[in-house]
Structure formats: structure tokens, C-alpha cells
Design a protein around this motif. Structure first.
Motif, mmCIF file in Angstrom:
data_model
loop_
_atom_site.group_PDB
_atom_site.id
_atom_site.type_symbol
_atom_site.label_atom_id
_atom_site.label_comp_id
_atom_site.label_asym_id
_atom_site.label_seq_id
_atom_site.Cartn_x
_atom_site.Cartn_y
_atom_site.Cartn_z
ATOM 1 N N GLY A 167 0.843 -1.185 0.000
ATOM 2 C CA GLY A 167 0.000 0.000 0.000
ATOM 3 C C GLY A 167 0.879 1.237 0.000
ATOM 4 O O GLY A 167 2.117 1.132 -0.011
ATOM 5 N N PRO A 168 0.266 2.396 0.031
ATOM 6 C CA PRO A 168 1.070 3.623 0.067
ATOM 7 C C PRO A 168 1.832 3.734 1.384
ATOM 8 O O PRO A 168 1.381 3.230 2.418
ATOM 9 C CB PRO A 168 0.036 4.740 -0.068
ATOM 10 C CG PRO A 168 -1.258 4.127 0.321
ATOM 11 C CD PRO A 168 -1.156 2.649 0.052
ATOM 12 N N LYS A 169 2.970 4.388 1.326
ATOM 13 C CA LYS A 169 3.743 4.630 2.543
ATOM 14 C C LYS A 169 2.972 5.591 3.435
ATOM 15 O O LYS A 169 2.209 6.426 2.958
ATOM 16 C CB LYS A 169 5.108 5.230 2.192
ATOM 17 C CG LYS A 169 6.016 4.272 1.476
ATOM 18 C CD LYS A 169 7.350 4.918 1.156
ATOM 19 C CE LYS A 169 8.223 3.964 0.366
ATOM 20 N NZ LYS A 169 9.457 4.605 -0.082
ATOM 21 N N ALA A 170 3.206 5.485 4.724
ATOM 22 C CA ALA A 170 2.545 6.368 5.687
ATOM 23 C C ALA A 170 2.884 7.828 5.393
ATOM 24 O O ALA A 170 3.980 8.150 4.943
ATOM 25 C CB ALA A 170 2.972 6.001 7.100
ATOM 26 N N PHE A 171 1.922 8.694 5.657
ATOM 27 C CA PHE A 171 2.094 10.128 5.467
ATOM 28 C C PHE A 171 2.933 10.658 6.626
ATOM 29 O O PHE A 171 2.604 10.441 7.786
ATOM 30 C CB PHE A 171 0.720 10.800 5.423
ATOM 31 C CG PHE A 171 0.757 12.242 5.054
ATOM 32 C CD1 PHE A 171 1.095 12.642 3.780
ATOM 33 C CD2 PHE A 171 0.443 13.203 5.994
ATOM 34 C CE1 PHE A 171 1.126 13.987 3.442
ATOM 35 C CE2 PHE A 171 0.460 14.547 5.666
ATOM 36 C CZ PHE A 171 0.809 14.930 4.389
ATOM 37 N N THR A 172 4.013 11.362 6.315
ATOM 38 C CA THR A 172 4.958 11.810 7.336
ATOM 39 C C THR A 172 4.969 13.340 7.473
ATOM 40 O O THR A 172 4.449 14.054 6.614
ATOM 41 C CB THR A 172 6.388 11.357 6.977
ATOM 42 O OG1 THR A 172 6.790 12.031 5.769
ATOM 43 C CG2 THR A 172 6.462 9.846 6.779
ATOM 44 N N GLN A 173 5.640 13.801 8.505
ATOM 45 C CA GLN A 173 5.835 15.242 8.678
ATOM 46 C C GLN A 173 6.650 15.798 7.514
ATOM 47 O O GLN A 173 6.400 16.913 7.054
ATOM 48 C CB GLN A 173 6.531 15.529 10.011
ATOM 49 C CG GLN A 173 6.731 17.009 10.299
ATOM 50 C CD GLN A 173 5.426 17.789 10.388
ATOM 51 O OE1 GLN A 173 4.395 17.272 10.817
ATOM 52 N NE2 GLN A 173 5.464 19.052 9.980
ATOM 53 N N GLU A 174 7.601 15.024 7.037
ATOM 54 C CA GLU A 174 8.390 15.439 5.871
ATOM 55 C C GLU A 174 7.498 15.630 4.645
ATOM 56 O O GLU A 174 7.678 16.580 3.877
ATOM 57 C CB GLU A 174 9.471 14.390 5.584
ATOM 58 C CG GLU A 174 10.428 14.781 4.477
ATOM 59 C CD GLU A 174 11.507 13.724 4.254
ATOM 60 O OE1 GLU A 174 11.872 13.518 3.086
ATOM 61 O OE2 GLU A 174 11.974 13.116 5.233
ATOM 62 N N ASP A 175 6.515 14.737 4.470
ATOM 63 C CA ASP A 175 5.553 14.883 3.369
ATOM 64 C C ASP A 175 4.754 16.172 3.516
ATOM 65 O O ASP A 175 4.517 16.889 2.540
ATOM 66 C CB ASP A 175 4.584 13.695 3.320
ATOM 67 C CG ASP A 175 5.239 12.378 2.958
ATOM 68 O OD1 ASP A 175 6.224 12.391 2.187
ATOM 69 O OD2 ASP A 175 4.761 11.332 3.439
#
Length: 149
Positions: free
Chosen positions: A124-132
Motif C-alpha cells: 500500500g502507500p507509505k505512511a504520510f509523514t511530517q516530511e511529506d
């Protein structure tokens, strides 16, 4: 310019609203009735609710957007329809959909769906991060500043 947000699962709506308000650019959030919230009512932000159907928000955005508008979505299909209308389209992880990358993104989505249908497991998609979040905010600021100048 208007900003249209495919808002059902958009983790950067707050950033969009903040940056747009600073520049007096209208924001339209399009989401299904199942995501109704009284807190959606804000100055400078219009919320349009649509049926819960799979593509209802996409169809409404396509009905409303025009060349020069900004569309924010994680949906490759919606992006592929908005690009030929002359819209700028960005993903909430901070990358732009372009005529150069959209075919590859759609092909990848198709192949993953085909693999899942045949019983294979796909990532699945990678987790949404603060960097994102930061990458998205920088991309959005750049686009809005370029529009303002």
C-alpha cells in the motif's frame, strides 16, 4: 484561480486553507456526505457535499474546475482528467502530476490492481509523514506565489 480539494481523505486541508487565505484565493472542498462536519464552515472556504459513490467527488471537481485552477488529489484518475483542462494538479505528498508522469502513474495503478485481483499482495502507500507535510507546503507556497506574481 480557485483551489479544489478532493477532501475526503486529504491530510493537508488545513495547510491549503491557511496558505490560500493569506493570498485571498478561494478554496472549494469537495467531500461526500459521510464526511460531513459542522466545523467545515470557514470564511473563504466553500464545502460541497456529494453522494457517497466512489467517483462522486471526482465528477463534481471535474464539473467545476477550469484551466488555471489548482486541484489537490491523491487520485491518479482525477489528475489525468484535470491536466488536459489546463489545471495544475498536485498530490498531498508534494509532487505535481504532469503530462510526462501521469501515464506511468496510471499504468502502475492498473498493474497493482490487476495483481491484487489475481490474489497477489501488493504494498500500500507509505505512511504520510511530517516530511511529506513540509514538502507539500513548500510546493503549494511556490505554486501560489508564482500565481500571485
Amino acid at each position: 484561480m480557485n483551489i479544489y480539494v478532493d477532501a475526503d481523505a486529504c491530510p493537508v486541508t488545513d495547510i491549503v486553507i491557511k496558505e490560500a487565505k493569506l493570498r485571498h484565493i478561494p478554496v472549494v472542498l469537495v467531500k461526500s456526505f459521510s464526511h460531513f462536519s459542522p466545523s467545515d464552515e470557514q470564511d473563504g472556504v466553500k464545502t460541497i457535499y456529494v453522494d457517497t459513490g466512489a467517483e462522486a467527488a471526482d465528477y463534481k471537481i471535474m464539473q467545476l474546475c477550469q484551466g488555471g485552477d489548482l486541484v489537490i488529489t491523491q487520485d491518479y484518475g482525477l489528475a489525468s482528467l484535470a491536466l488536459p483542462k489546463g489545471c495544475t494538479v498536485i498530490h498531498h505528498k508534494g509532487f505535481a502530476y504532469t503530462n510526462e508522469n501521469i501515464d506511468q502513474l496510471l499504468q502502475s495503478r492498473y498493474l497493482n490492481a490487476k495483481a491484487r485481483k489475481s490474489g497477489q499482495k501488493t504494498k500500500g502507500p507509505k505512511a504520510f509523514t511530517q516530511e511529506d507535510r513540509e514538502k507539500f507546503q513548500e510546493k503549494l507556497k511556490m505554486l501560489l506565489n508564482n500565481h500571485s506574481s
